[in-house]
Write a protein that holds these residues in place. Structure first.
Motif, short mmCIF file in Angstrom:
data_model
loop_
_atom_site.label_atom_id
_atom_site.label_comp_id
_atom_site.label_asym_id
_atom_site.label_seq_id
_atom_site.Cartn_x
_atom_site.Cartn_y
_atom_site.Cartn_z
N SER A 23 33.90 60.36 162.01
CA SER A 23 33.67 60.34 160.56
C SER A 23 35.04 60.31 159.89
N PHE A 45 31.57 53.64 165.26
CA PHE A 45 31.32 53.62 166.70
C PHE A 45 32.36 52.70 167.32
N HIS A 52 26.12 46.84 161.17
CA HIS A 52 25.90 48.06 160.40
C HIS A 52 24.45 48.47 160.64
N TYR A 103 29.91 56.35 156.31
CA TYR A 103 29.64 55.67 157.56
C TYR A 103 30.14 56.51 158.74
N LEU A 104 29.47 56.34 159.86
CA LEU A 104 29.99 56.78 161.15
C LEU A 104 30.53 55.56 161.88
N LYS A 142 21.82 57.77 158.79
CA LYS A 142 23.24 57.43 158.70
C LYS A 142 23.44 55.94 158.93
N MET A 196 32.85 58.11 168.66
CA MET A 196 32.50 57.96 167.25
C MET A 196 33.40 58.85 166.40
N LEU A 209 25.67 53.56 161.04
CA LEU A 209 26.58 53.51 162.17
C LEU A 209 27.18 52.11 162.23
N PHE A 221 28.30 60.38 171.01
CA PHE A 221 27.06 59.92 170.42
C PHE A 221 25.94 60.95 170.63
N TYR A 261 20.51 54.43 161.14
CA TYR A 261 19.99 55.21 162.25
C TYR A 261 19.98 56.69 161.89
#
Length: 286
Positions: A265, A254, A199, A251-252, A205, A263, A207, A281, A202
């Motif tokens: 949402s 990946f 986690h 969270y986003l 957010k 990625m 990621l 990204f 960045y």
């Protein structure tokens, strides 16, 4: 801090194995299969540039296995680990740390290579520390029959024999543990013992590198669990808790294995947590 997606190569896996009990008529809507029932899979890693540290999360399959081995996985595309690192401005000798979510061959095979004489294996990142956790290491080096084909000793033992292997302290399930590498880790056990999900905070957010908890966008619904998971009922619980937190905390995700979506949402719907938007990204962060 700066992040770089690292594409190490694409391959194919059986769609039925990837979706377990979910019927093909449903999963093929998001993950269309070819004539052999194979679906597109990525081996997408993530590079973290943070001060003096250059951390690579997972390393893909690598290239040291036999042609017979690779023929099972129908590799396609022209991505390689070295080319992706070069595109980001780096060489594998620059890597200070290799963090492995778990030790299945498609996640850590690139951590070890043949030496120049092709007579022995050696770490592929000569200046890096390799990170796993002790519980998962024991699980991988003393494998059960179900996972034995995924834990290859040539991917594991050279890291230990070189003295470059270190263990991250175990965290409790459902709780994010802060690590010495500067990011949080969620430990999950449904796919394999003590898989670790980074986690990363960045640009405002969080990621999350989803590894094999959620392989592709098509695996977002809670019951869509891979046939490869050792404890599928536990995966159901872990996914449900994770997805609720992911929506609540925005969270986003990946994706390591989604060949067509880097990625996404999430949003809450009447059917549960579902896809909101997909992103590359660079489009999202740059």
């Amino acid at each position: 801090m700066k992040l770089h997606p690292i594409e190490t190569g694409n391959f194919k896996l059986d769609g039925g194995a990837m979706f377990g009990v979910v019927p093909k008529t449903i999963w093929q809507r998001t993950n269309p299969a070819d004539a052999n029932n194979m679906i597109d899979i990525a081996a997408r890693c993530l590079l973290i540039e943070d001060g003096e540290k250059l951390i690579l999360i997972d390393t893909g399959m690598g290239n040291k296995q036999s042609d017979k081995f690779f023929n099972y996985y129908y590799q396609w595309g022209d991505h390689t680990l070295d080319n992706s690192l070069k595109k980001a401005g780096f060489h594998r000798d620059d890597i200070t740390d290799v963090f492995m979510t778990h030790l299945h061959f498609d996640h850590c095979g690139g951590s070890v290579q043949w030496n120049n004489n092709h007579t022995a294996y050696e770490p592929a990142f000569k200046n890096a520390t390799f990170w796993t956790n002790e519980e998962h290491w024991k699980w991988a080096t003393q494998p059960n029959v179900r996972e034995k084909a995924s834990f290859l000793k040539e991917n594991l033992l050279p890291m230990q024999e070189s003295g470059q292997l270190k263990f991250i302290e175990r965290g409790e399930s459902s709780f994010i543990k802060e690590s010495e590498l500067g990011f949080g880790i969620l430990f999950v056990d449904g796919h394999t013992e003590k898989q670790m999900l980074p986690h990363i905070n960045y640009q405002g957010k969080t990621l999350v590198f989803t590894a094999d908890l959620i392989a592709t966008v098509g695996h977002l619904p809670v019951p869509y669990v891979m046939g490869y998971d050792t404890r599928p009922l536990l995966t159901l619980t872990e996914k449900e808790v994770f997805l609720k937190n992911a929506v609540d905390k925005e969270y986003l995700l990946f994706f390591e294995h989604d060949a067509h979506n880097q990625m996404c949402s999430l949003k809450t719907t009447e059917k549960g947590v579902r896809l909101k938007n997909t992103y590359t990204f660079n489009d999202y962060f740059n």
